[in-house]
Design a protein around this motif. Sequence first.
Motif, PDB file in Angstrom:
ATOM      1  N   ASP A  24      49.312  35.767  48.219  1.00  0.00           N
ATOM      2  CA  ASP A  24      48.912  34.681  47.351  1.00  0.00           C
ATOM      3  C   ASP A  24      48.383  33.531  48.204  1.00  0.00           C
ATOM      4  OD1 ASP A  24      49.876  36.186  45.325  1.00  0.00           O
ATOM      5  OD2 ASP A  24      51.778  35.106  45.149  1.00  0.00           O
ATOM      6  N   CYS A  25      47.217  33.024  47.824  1.00  0.00           N
ATOM      7  CA  CYS A  25      46.635  31.932  48.598  1.00  0.00           C
ATOM      8  C   CYS A  25      46.699  30.632  47.815  1.00  0.00           C
ATOM      9  CB  CYS A  25      45.187  32.262  48.964  1.00  0.00           C
ATOM     10  SG  CYS A  25      44.121  32.447  47.521  1.00  0.00           S
ATOM     11  N   SER A  26      47.448  30.632  46.733  1.00  0.00           N
ATOM     12  CA  SER A  26      47.470  29.441  45.898  1.00  0.00           C
ATOM     13  C   SER A  26      48.705  29.487  45.014  1.00  0.00           C
ATOM     14  CB  SER A  26      46.195  29.380  45.044  1.00  0.00           C
ATOM     15  OG  SER A  26      46.331  28.445  44.002  1.00  0.00           O
ATOM     16  N   GLY A  27      49.130  28.319  44.558  1.00  0.00           N
ATOM     17  CA  GLY A  27      50.204  28.263  43.574  1.00  0.00           C
ATOM     18  C   GLY A  27      49.701  28.489  42.176  1.00  0.00           C
ATOM     19  N   ASP A  28      48.403  28.685  42.017  1.00  0.00           N
ATOM     20  CA  ASP A  28      47.812  28.889  40.703  1.00  0.00           C
ATOM     21  C   ASP A  28      48.381  30.160  40.061  1.00  0.00           C
ATOM     22  OD1 ASP A  28      46.106  29.542  38.549  1.00  0.00           O
ATOM     23  OD2 ASP A  28      44.426  28.495  39.480  1.00  0.00           O
ATOM     24  N   PRO A  29      48.938  30.076  38.848  1.00  0.00           N
ATOM     25  CA  PRO A  29      49.494  31.277  38.207  1.00  0.00           C
ATOM     26  C   PRO A  29      48.438  32.359  37.971  1.00  0.00           C
ATOM     27  CG  PRO A  29      49.421  29.429  36.666  1.00  0.00           C
ATOM     28  CD  PRO A  29      49.150  28.864  38.022  1.00  0.00           C
ATOM     29  N   LEU A  30      47.179  31.963  37.752  1.00  0.00           N
ATOM     30  CA  LEU A  30      46.142  32.978  37.582  1.00  0.00           C
ATOM     31  C   LEU A  30      45.934  33.772  38.866  1.00  0.00           C
ATOM     32  CD1 LEU A  30      43.361  31.261  35.414  1.00  0.00           C
ATOM     33  CD2 LEU A  30      44.988  33.027  34.729  1.00  0.00           C
ATOM     34  N   GLY A  34      46.421  37.697  39.170  1.00  0.00           N
ATOM     35  CA  GLY A  34      45.384  38.568  39.709  1.00  0.00           C
ATOM     36  C   GLY A  34      45.876  39.386  40.888  1.00  0.00           C
ATOM     37  N   THR A  35      46.685  38.747  41.736  1.00  0.00           N
ATOM     38  CA  THR A  35      47.246  39.438  42.892  1.00  0.00           C
ATOM     39  C   THR A  35      48.165  40.570  42.455  1.00  0.00           C
ATOM     40  OG1 THR A  35      47.126  37.407  44.208  1.00  0.00           O
ATOM     41  CG2 THR A  35      48.581  39.134  45.012  1.00  0.00           C
ATOM     42  N   GLU A  36      48.989  40.319  41.453  1.00  0.00           N
ATOM     43  CA  GLU A  36      49.900  41.347  40.970  1.00  0.00           C
ATOM     44  C   GLU A  36      49.132  42.524  40.352  1.00  0.00           C
ATOM     45  OE1 GLU A  36      53.406  43.258  40.535  1.00  0.00           O
ATOM     46  OE2 GLU A  36      53.009  41.380  41.608  1.00  0.00           O
ATOM     47  N   LEU A  37      48.058  42.217  39.632  1.00  0.00           N
ATOM     48  CA  LEU A  37      47.227  43.285  39.072  1.00  0.00           C
ATOM     49  C   LEU A  37      46.624  44.148  40.186  1.00  0.00           C
ATOM     50  CD1 LEU A  37      45.453  41.259  36.243  1.00  0.00           C
ATOM     51  CD2 LEU A  37      46.965  43.233  35.893  1.00  0.00           C
ATOM     52  N   MET A  38      46.235  43.515  41.263  1.00  0.00           N
ATOM     53  CA  MET A  38      45.688  44.271  42.385  1.00  0.00           C
ATOM     54  C   MET A  38      46.750  45.178  42.999  1.00  0.00           C
ATOM     55  SD  MET A  38      43.348  41.346  44.179  1.00  0.00           S
ATOM     56  CE  MET A  38      42.910  42.335  45.592  1.00  0.00           C
ATOM     57  N   ARG A  39      47.959  44.642  43.137  1.00  0.00           N
ATOM     58  CA  ARG A  39      49.047  45.471  43.684  1.00  0.00           C
ATOM     59  C   ARG A  39      49.288  46.708  42.818  1.00  0.00           C
ATOM     60  NH1 ARG A  39      52.002  40.342  44.704  1.00  0.00           N
ATOM     61  NH2 ARG A  39      51.880  39.934  46.949  1.00  0.00           N
ATOM     62  N   ASN A  40      49.043  46.570  41.529  1.00  0.00           N
ATOM     63  CA  ASN A  40      49.245  47.681  40.601  1.00  0.00           C
ATOM     64  C   ASN A  40      48.008  48.569  40.458  1.00  0.00           C
ATOM     65  OD1 ASN A  40      51.870  46.814  40.038  1.00  0.00           O
ATOM     66  ND2 ASN A  40      51.190  45.508  38.328  1.00  0.00           N
ATOM     67  N   GLY A  41      46.965  48.259  41.229  1.00  0.00           N
ATOM     68  CA  GLY A  41      45.751  49.057  41.167  1.00  0.00           C
ATOM     69  C   GLY A  41      44.863  48.762  39.984  1.00  0.00           C
ATOM     70  N   GLU A  42      45.118  47.647  39.286  1.00  0.00           N
ATOM     71  CA  GLU A  42      44.310  47.286  38.115  1.00  0.00           C
ATOM     72  C   GLU A  42      43.218  46.312  38.545  1.00  0.00           C
ATOM     73  OE1 GLU A  42      46.703  46.456  34.526  1.00  0.00           O
ATOM     74  OE2 GLU A  42      48.437  46.993  35.761  1.00  0.00           O
ATOM     75  N   ASP A  48      38.654  39.924  36.398  1.00  0.00           N
ATOM     76  CA  ASP A  48      38.506  38.976  35.291  1.00  0.00           C
ATOM     77  C   ASP A  48      39.388  37.747  35.512  1.00  0.00           C
ATOM     78  OD1 ASP A  48      36.736  40.643  34.014  1.00  0.00           O
ATOM     79  OD2 ASP A  48      38.256  41.585  32.734  1.00  0.00           O
ATOM     80  N   ILE A  49      40.625  37.980  35.903  1.00  0.00           N
ATOM     81  CA  ILE A  49      41.571  36.880  36.104  1.00  0.00           C
ATOM     82  C   ILE A  49      41.166  36.026  37.301  1.00  0.00           C
ATOM     83  CG2 ILE A  49      43.961  36.327  36.708  1.00  0.00           C
ATOM     84  CD1 ILE A  49      43.573  37.257  33.818  1.00  0.00           C
ATOM     85  N   GLY A  65      38.467  35.908  49.528  1.00  0.00           N
ATOM     86  CA  GLY A  65      39.058  37.110  50.119  1.00  0.00           C
ATOM     87  C   GLY A  65      39.676  38.011  49.077  1.00  0.00           C
ATOM     88  N   LEU A  66      40.403  37.412  48.125  1.00  0.00           N
ATOM     89  CA  LEU A  66      41.009  38.200  47.062  1.00  0.00           C
ATOM     90  C   LEU A  66      39.955  38.841  46.174  1.00  0.00           C
ATOM     91  CD1 LEU A  66      44.022  35.966  45.959  1.00  0.00           C
ATOM     92  CD2 LEU A  66      44.129  38.203  47.067  1.00  0.00           C
ATOM     93  N   LEU A  67      38.929  38.083  45.821  1.00  0.00           N
ATOM     94  CA  LEU A  67      37.853  38.649  45.007  1.00  0.00           C
ATOM     95  C   LEU A  67      37.173  39.812  45.726  1.00  0.00           C
ATOM     96  CD1 LEU A  67      36.333  35.411  43.467  1.00  0.00           C
ATOM     97  CD2 LEU A  67      37.080  37.410  42.161  1.00  0.00           C
ATOM     98  N   GLY A  68      36.936  39.649  47.007  1.00  0.00           N
ATOM     99  CA  GLY A  68      36.316  40.723  47.771  1.00  0.00           C
ATOM    100  C   GLY A  68      37.169  41.975  47.784  1.00  0.00           C
ATOM    101  N   GLN A  69      38.492  41.788  47.980  1.00  0.00           N
ATOM    102  CA  GLN A  69      39.389  42.942  47.972  1.00  0.00           C
ATOM    103  C   GLN A  69      39.410  43.622  46.600  1.00  0.00           C
ATOM    104  OE1 GLN A  69      43.272  42.426  49.911  1.00  0.00           O
ATOM    105  NE2 GLN A  69      42.496  40.483  50.709  1.00  0.00           N
ATOM    106  N   ALA A  70      39.379  42.821  45.555  1.00  0.00           N
ATOM    107  CA  ALA A  70      39.386  43.386  44.211  1.00  0.00           C
ATOM    108  C   ALA A  70      38.120  44.206  43.955  1.00  0.00           C
ATOM    109  CB  ALA A  70      39.520  42.280  43.168  1.00  0.00           C
ATOM    110  N   TYR A  71      36.982  43.689  44.396  1.00  0.00           N
ATOM    111  CA  TYR A  71      35.735  44.447  44.218  1.00  0.00           C
ATOM    112  C   TYR A  71      35.757  45.736  45.042  1.00  0.00           C
ATOM    113  CZ  TYR A  71      33.044  41.152  41.385  1.00  0.00           C
ATOM    114  OH  TYR A  71      32.582  40.376  40.343  1.00  0.00           O
ATOM    115  N   ILE A  72      36.327  45.690  46.244  1.00  0.00           N
ATOM    116  CA  ILE A  72      36.420  46.898  47.060  1.00  0.00           C
ATOM    117  C   ILE A  72      37.284  47.945  46.364  1.00  0.00           C
ATOM    118  CG2 ILE A  72      37.316  47.861  49.219  1.00  0.00           C
ATOM    119  CD1 ILE A  72      36.557  45.148  50.535  1.00  0.00           C
TER     120      ILE A  72
END
Length: 410
Positions: A24-30, A34-42, A48-49, A65-72
Motif C-alpha cells: 500500500d502506498c497510501s492511506g486511501d481506502p480505495l 485495489g491492492t487487496e483485489l490485486m492480491r486476489n487476482g482480480e 477500476d478502483i 506502480g500499482l496501476l502498472g502491476q494491475a495492467y500487467i
Amino acid sequence: MRRRLLPLALVGLLWVGSLPQIADCSGDPLVRQGTELMRNGEFSAALDILHQAAKRQPDPQSIDGLLGQAYIGFGFQLLEAAKYAEAEQAFAEAVDYRSDDPRPWQGQAIANLHQGRNVAAEAALQEALGLTPQDPVLYQLLGRAKYASGDMAGAVSALRQAVDLGSASARDMLAKVEAEWQLEQGMQRDFSSVFQLSYADDGQSELAGSILAVLEDAYADLGAELDFYPEIKVPVLLYTRKEFERVTASPDWAGAVYDGKIRIPIGGLKRMIPELRALLYHEYAHVVIRFLGKGRVPTWLNEGYAELAGRRQHHLDLDELDRAVAAARLLPWDRLNKGFNGLSKEQVLLAYQQSYSFCLFLVDQFGWHLFRDLIVALASGADLAAAFTSAYGDYGLTWQQLQNTWRDSL
C-alpha cells in the motif's frame, strides 16, 4: 495435418507469479481496496478502483506502480483466456505506468506472436531486452519470433544467446532451427501478399508460381466462407520426402504438416495437379483455424474443416467411412479430440473421413455462418458441448442431438 505449436502463453505466464510484492502506498481506502483485489487476482476490478483512487490523489503518479502491476496481471490473464488483442492493449497501458519494467513488452510480444504479428513481436522484445539485456526467456521468445517470420539466421543467433545465458529449454528448439536452417540456406524464395515460399532451385520455379497462386485462391475462398482474412505472413516450404521426414518427424501417413509453417513433401513434382491443389487448401485451412480458433479447436474439427476445404478441389471416396457405418464402428469423438496419433492406418483414414463427413453435414444443413460461430465459441474458451449449443441452440439442437442426426443421415 496440424501439429501442436510452441505454448507461448505458458512462457509468459511464468512472470505472473513474479510480480513484485504489492505494498500500500497510501492511506486511501480505495488504494487499499485495489491492492487487496490485486492480491486476489482480480486485476480488472482493481484497475477500476485504482483509477478512481488516482483521481483524488494529490499526486496521481504516486500509484502509477500499482496501476502498472494491475495492467500487467490483467494482461497475462487475458493471454491465458486467448484474448490476444485485449491482452496487447493491457500491456500497452502497463508501459505507460511502468516504463522501466520489461514485462509489459514481453507480454505484448507474446500477444503479437499469437496473432501472427511477428515483426511487432520482435520490436517489443527488443524494447524488453533494452531493459534486461541478460534475460534468456526474452532471447528465447525473440528466437521464436524470428523463426516464425522466416529469419532463420536471426532465430539461431537469438536462441544461441538464450542457451548461453542458461536456458535449458531453448536447446531443443535451437537444434531444430539449426537443422532446418541448414536445409533452407540453399533454397530459392518467392513471395505473394500473404505467403513466403521456399523451395530447392531444381527446376521448380514454375511449380512454385502455381503453388503461390493456389494458396492465394485458398486465402480468398476460405476467407469469404468464414469472413476471416488473417493479416499474417505464412511461410511455406517444399521438401523432398526424406527432408520432410527429417524436419517434421511426422507419421508416414502425413501428406503435409502445418506447425506455424506449411511444410510439403513435393518430391519430383514439376506441375500443379488436383491432388496438390487439394493439399494446399487443406493446409491453409489449418492456418485459418489456428488464428480464428486461437488454438482451442479439437483435432477432429480442425482436420474435418481442412478435409472439407481440400476435397472440394479433388474428390475422394469415403470407403472407410462407409465400411465403419455398416459395421457400427465409428470412432468416438472424445478419442479424436486430441489427435490421430496412435491410430492404425485404417483408423486414421476413418478419422479423416468421419471428421470431414460431420463438418460437411454442419455446413450443408446450417451454413457457414453457424460453423464460424462454432469456431469462435471454442476460441472464447467454451467446451465442445457449450460451443455447439452457442452456435446451433437457436435450432434447439445440442452436440449430442447433432451427432445423432448426422449418424442417421449416413
